[in-house]
Design an enzyme around this catalytic site. Structure first.
Site, short mmCIF file in Angstrom:
data_model
loop_
_atom_site.label_atom_id
_atom_site.label_comp_id
_atom_site.label_asym_id
_atom_site.label_seq_id
_atom_site.Cartn_x
_atom_site.Cartn_y
_atom_site.Cartn_z
CB ILE A 17 -0.96 -0.05 1.22
CG1 ILE A 17 -1.96 -1.19 1.02
CG2 ILE A 17 -1.67 1.27 1.43
CD1 ILE A 17 -2.82 -1.50 2.22
CG ASP A 71 15.03 -0.78 10.83
OD1 ASP A 71 13.81 -0.69 11.11
OD2 ASP A 71 15.74 -1.75 11.15
CB SER A 159 -6.51 -2.31 9.32
OG SER A 159 -7.21 -3.42 9.79
CE1 TYR A 171 -2.80 -5.98 10.88
CE2 TYR A 171 -5.13 -5.92 11.44
CZ TYR A 171 -4.10 -5.65 10.56
OH TYR A 171 -4.36 -5.02 9.36
CE LYS A 175 -2.79 -2.36 11.26
NZ LYS A 175 -1.57 -1.71 10.80
CB THR A 206 -0.11 -6.22 -1.00
OG1 THR A 206 -0.25 -7.46 -0.32
CG2 THR A 206 -0.90 -5.15 -0.30
N1 LIG Z 1 -2.93 -5.54 2.65
C1 LIG Z 1 -4.17 -5.30 3.04
O1 LIG Z 1 -5.12 -5.93 2.55
C2 LIG Z 1 -4.43 -4.25 4.07
C3 LIG Z 1 -5.75 -3.89 4.35
C4 LIG Z 1 -6.00 -2.90 5.30
C5 LIG Z 1 -4.95 -2.28 5.94
N2 LIG Z 1 -3.67 -2.65 5.67
C6 LIG Z 1 -2.59 -1.95 6.38
O2 LIG Z 1 -1.76 -1.27 5.45
C7 LIG Z 1 -0.44 -1.14 5.97
C8 LIG Z 1 0.55 -1.65 4.92
O3 LIG Z 1 0.27 -3.02 4.70
P1 LIG Z 1 0.71 -3.82 3.40
O4 LIG Z 1 -0.28 -4.91 3.24
O5 LIG Z 1 0.98 -2.90 2.27
O6 LIG Z 1 2.08 -4.49 3.94
P2 LIG Z 1 3.42 -4.89 3.21
O7 LIG Z 1 4.12 -5.83 4.10
O8 LIG Z 1 3.19 -5.28 1.79
O9 LIG Z 1 4.21 -3.49 3.19
C9 LIG Z 1 4.76 -2.97 4.36
C10 LIG Z 1 5.88 -2.02 3.99
O10 LIG Z 1 6.57 -1.63 5.18
C11 LIG Z 1 7.97 -1.84 4.99
N3 LIG Z 1 8.61 -2.10 6.27
C12 LIG Z 1 8.47 -3.16 7.09
N4 LIG Z 1 9.27 -3.05 8.17
C13 LIG Z 1 9.95 -1.88 8.01
C14 LIG Z 1 10.94 -1.21 8.78
N5 LIG Z 1 11.42 -1.73 9.94
N6 LIG Z 1 11.42 -0.04 8.33
C15 LIG Z 1 10.98 0.48 7.15
N7 LIG Z 1 10.04 -0.11 6.38
C16 LIG Z 1 9.54 -1.27 6.81
C17 LIG Z 1 8.04 -3.04 4.05
O11 LIG Z 1 9.29 -3.15 3.44
C18 LIG Z 1 6.91 -2.68 3.08
O12 LIG Z 1 7.36 -1.75 2.13
C19 LIG Z 1 -0.44 -1.95 7.28
O13 LIG Z 1 -0.62 -1.06 8.34
C20 LIG Z 1 -1.64 -2.87 7.13
O14 LIG Z 1 -2.18 -3.28 8.35
C21 LIG Z 1 -3.39 -3.62 4.75
#
Ligand SMILES: NC(=O)c1ccc[n+]([C@@H]2O[C@H](COP(=O)([O-])OP(=O)(O)OC[C@H]3O[C@@H](n4cnc5c(N)ncnc54)[C@H](O)[C@@H]3O)[C@@H](O)[C@H]2O)c1
Length: 291
Positions: A17, A71, A159, A171, A175, A206
């Site tokens: 995202i 990080d 979320s 989780y 949130k 994703t």
């Molecule tokens: N995927 C879904 O369906 C969905 C739905 C609703 C909400 N969300 C929320 O959206 C947000 C992103 O989720 P996503 O599904 O895109 O996850 P993802 O794992 O695909 O992406 C997470 C990103 O964070 C980065 N990251 C992780 N640890 C890190 C660190 N220590 N330092 C820097 N960067 C770091 C990863 O490299 C990645 O780019 C989350 O909060 C998730 O709960 C996701």
């Protein structure tokens, strides 16, 4: 190019995202700082996009993509990121998107265990980068917003897990914390015309989820849930369209402190997903937002 001249930062934007939001901000003409961990310090899946490829795509679309290895578990690196942004932009910052989340690539998130079956450290994995990291980045961004006194926008990617059970206890608590962070930072920043909102995407296609479904690397109940949802899932860029709509809304301050679903914003601002689909607002989410 409605965001030409604006400076944005999206945390955790190499994939998922965060990447979708960064690409749409770039398409709208913004200069976008994107963060992710240094690949030297993490296990890299070659099938996933990189921070550099995301930055190049932002620039190709008309914005300016600037990759910075950060990080978000390391406060010093976060502080240095905002010093870099301040130095390179005469203190200008317009948009912060708190998205980095460390849990999705840890298998524990999807295992379906109760909280007592997991080790307590799961709490740290789910909240250090995903809640605490949002607080830390908000501190440094707010200092720039307040110093500049020209408003600003913080979007916390959250979320529906903040209001109802999803995946596991840590989780949901994380949130709920993100949504409360939105409400309380909005309270303190309103005087400075900085809007803070929580964004709830629904199920999103994703790269990570698609990989896990293709390789069947999920427990059966989640494999079924994701397989069923994938055809109607939001693209990663739909959240980006929501952020661009908020960032270009002159009345965004009216929304401060609140939670918005991506589809609700799609309906309000009249945007569709990148494949032309109109995304239905999830009726359960509407009920949760009223509760
Ligand atoms: N995927 C879904 O369906 C969905 C739905 C609703 C909400 N969300 C929320 O959206 C947000 C992103 O989720 P996503 O599904 O895109 O996850 P993802 O794992 O695909 O992406 C997470 C990103 O964070 C980065 N990251 C992780 N640890 C890190 C660190 N220590 N330092 C820097 N960067 C770091 C990863 O490299 C990645 O780019 C989350 O909060 C998730 O709960 C996701």
């Amino acid at each position: 190019m409605s965001l030409r001249g604006k400076v944005a930062v999206v945390t955790g934007a190499s994939r998922g995202i965060g990447r979708g939001i960064a690409l749409q901000l770039g398409e709208a003409g913004a200069k976008v700082y994107i963060t992710g961990r240094d690949p030297k310090n993490k296990k890299v899946d070659p099938s996933l996009p990189t921070l550099e490829s995301t930055a190049q795509e932002i620039t190709k679309r008309g914005g300016q993509g600037i990759p910075v290895y950060v990080d978000h578990a390391n406060d010093t690196q976060v502080k240095q990121l905002f010093e870099q942004i301040a130095n390179e932009n005469k203190d200008q910052l317009d948009i912060l998107v708190n998205n980095a989340f460390a849990a999705a690539d840890s298998p524990t998130l999807f295992e379906g265990k109760t909280f007592w079956e997991n080790e307590p450290e799961l709490w740290d994995t789910l909240t250090n980068v995903g809640l605490r990291s949002n607080y830390v980045a908000s501190v440094y961004a707010a200092r720039l917003f307040v110093k500049n006194n020209r408003g600003g926008l913080i979007v916390n990617v959250s979320s529906a897990g903040g209001k109802a059970y999803f995946f596991n206890v840590a989780y949901g608590v994380g949130k709920a914390g993100v949504d409360r962070l939105t409400a309380d930072t909005a309270h303190e920043l309103k005087l400075y015309k900085v809007a803070v909102v929580s964004l709830w995407p629904a199920q999103v296609k994703t790269e990570l989820v698609q990989n896990k479904v293709e390789k069947e690397e999920l427990p059966p109940h989640l494999l079924e849930y994701f397989k069923k949802g994938l055809p109607t899932s939001e693209s990663i860029e739909y959240s980006g369209k929501a952020v661009v709509a908020l960032a270009t809304d002159p009345d965004v301050l009216n929304k401060t402190g609140k939670i918005f679903t991506t589809a609700g914003l799609g309906k309000e601002y009249g945007f569709k997903d990148i494949d032309g689909r109109e995304i239905e607002v999830n009726s359960r989410y509407i009920e949760l937002l009223k509760s």
